[in-house]
Design a protein around this motif. Sequence first.
Motif, short mmCIF file in Angstrom:
data_model
loop_
_atom_site.label_atom_id
_atom_site.label_comp_id
_atom_site.label_asym_id
_atom_site.label_seq_id
_atom_site.Cartn_x
_atom_site.Cartn_y
_atom_site.Cartn_z
N VAL A 1 0.69 -1.04 -0.09
CA VAL A 1 -0.36 -0.18 0.10
C VAL A 1 0.92 1.28 0.49
O VAL A 1 1.65 1.25 0.61
N GLU A 2 1.03 1.95 -1.01
CA GLU A 2 1.64 3.70 -0.83
C GLU A 2 0.02 4.57 -0.90
O GLU A 2 -1.13 4.39 -1.51
N GLY A 3 0.31 5.61 -0.05
CA GLY A 3 -0.66 6.83 -0.15
C GLY A 3 -1.48 6.48 0.87
O GLY A 3 -2.48 7.47 1.38
N ALA A 4 -1.65 5.48 1.97
CA ALA A 4 -2.78 5.22 2.89
C ALA A 4 -1.89 4.11 3.83
O ALA A 4 -1.49 3.57 3.79
N ASP A 5 -3.16 4.50 5.08
CA ASP A 5 -2.35 4.07 6.12
C ASP A 5 -3.63 2.23 5.46
O ASP A 5 -4.65 3.28 5.66
N ALA A 6 -3.38 1.25 5.36
CA ALA A 6 -4.70 -0.31 5.78
C ALA A 6 -4.18 -0.89 7.00
O ALA A 6 -3.27 -1.18 7.19
N ARG A 7 -6.03 -2.01 7.04
CA ARG A 7 -5.77 -2.52 7.57
C ARG A 7 -6.79 -3.82 7.39
O ARG A 7 -8.01 -3.04 6.87
N GLN A 8 -6.69 -4.88 7.56
CA GLN A 8 -7.46 -6.15 7.00
C GLN A 8 -7.68 -6.53 7.61
O GLN A 8 -6.79 -7.00 9.05
N GLU A 9 -9.68 -7.01 7.97
CA GLU A 9 -9.40 -8.23 8.81
C GLU A 9 -10.54 -8.82 7.93
O GLU A 9 -11.16 -8.20 7.10
N GLY A 10 -10.20 -9.78 7.34
CA GLY A 10 -11.17 -11.37 6.73
C GLY A 10 -11.01 -10.55 5.45
O GLY A 10 -9.72 -10.10 4.97
N ALA A 11 -11.96 -10.25 4.68
CA ALA A 11 -12.00 -10.14 2.94
C ALA A 11 -12.06 -8.76 3.35
O ALA A 11 -11.99 -7.70 2.38
N LEU A 12 -12.12 -8.20 4.28
CA LEU A 12 -12.43 -6.01 4.24
C LEU A 12 -10.78 -4.98 4.73
O LEU A 12 -10.58 -5.96 5.56
N VAL A 13 -10.84 -4.72 3.69
CA VAL A 13 -10.13 -3.51 4.33
C VAL A 13 -10.02 -2.43 4.19
O VAL A 13 -10.89 -2.16 3.14
N THR A 14 -9.76 -1.36 5.34
CA THR A 14 -10.24 -0.18 5.50
C THR A 14 -8.78 0.66 5.29
O THR A 14 -7.87 0.10 6.21
N PHE A 15 -9.31 1.56 4.46
CA PHE A 15 -7.95 2.36 4.56
C PHE A 15 -8.47 3.82 5.30
O PHE A 15 -9.26 4.24 4.81
N THR A 16 -6.77 4.73 5.60
CA THR A 16 -7.51 5.35 6.19
C THR A 16 -6.15 6.68 5.59
O THR A 16 -5.35 6.19 5.27
#
Length: 105
Positions: free
Chosen positions: A51-66
Amino acid sequence: MFASYAREANTGLLGLTGYRGKVTVTNRGQGPADGWTVALSLPAGQKVDGVEGADARQEGALVTFTPLAGHRELAAGGTVAFTFEVPGLLAGEPTGCAINGRPCE
């Protein structure tokens, strides 16, 4: 706030072993926006990497970018983009995309 997803490039041999995706976030408001959250749903078993340009967190199939630390504010009419890679044989496109709980365009 509005977001759009696009497949930016295939990766690996003939694009069979993954891809790079790009999400562009746009502030259509009259004033600055303080932060955003983009959620992507991936096919089961796939993981986001590089990932470039955001922070990412993945839980199962859901990926959250901030936004990255120190880059929460987005000026009126401003845009920001981030990229990510999804490695894997025949990696599939996201099955869903939302920004701040609303569907991406």
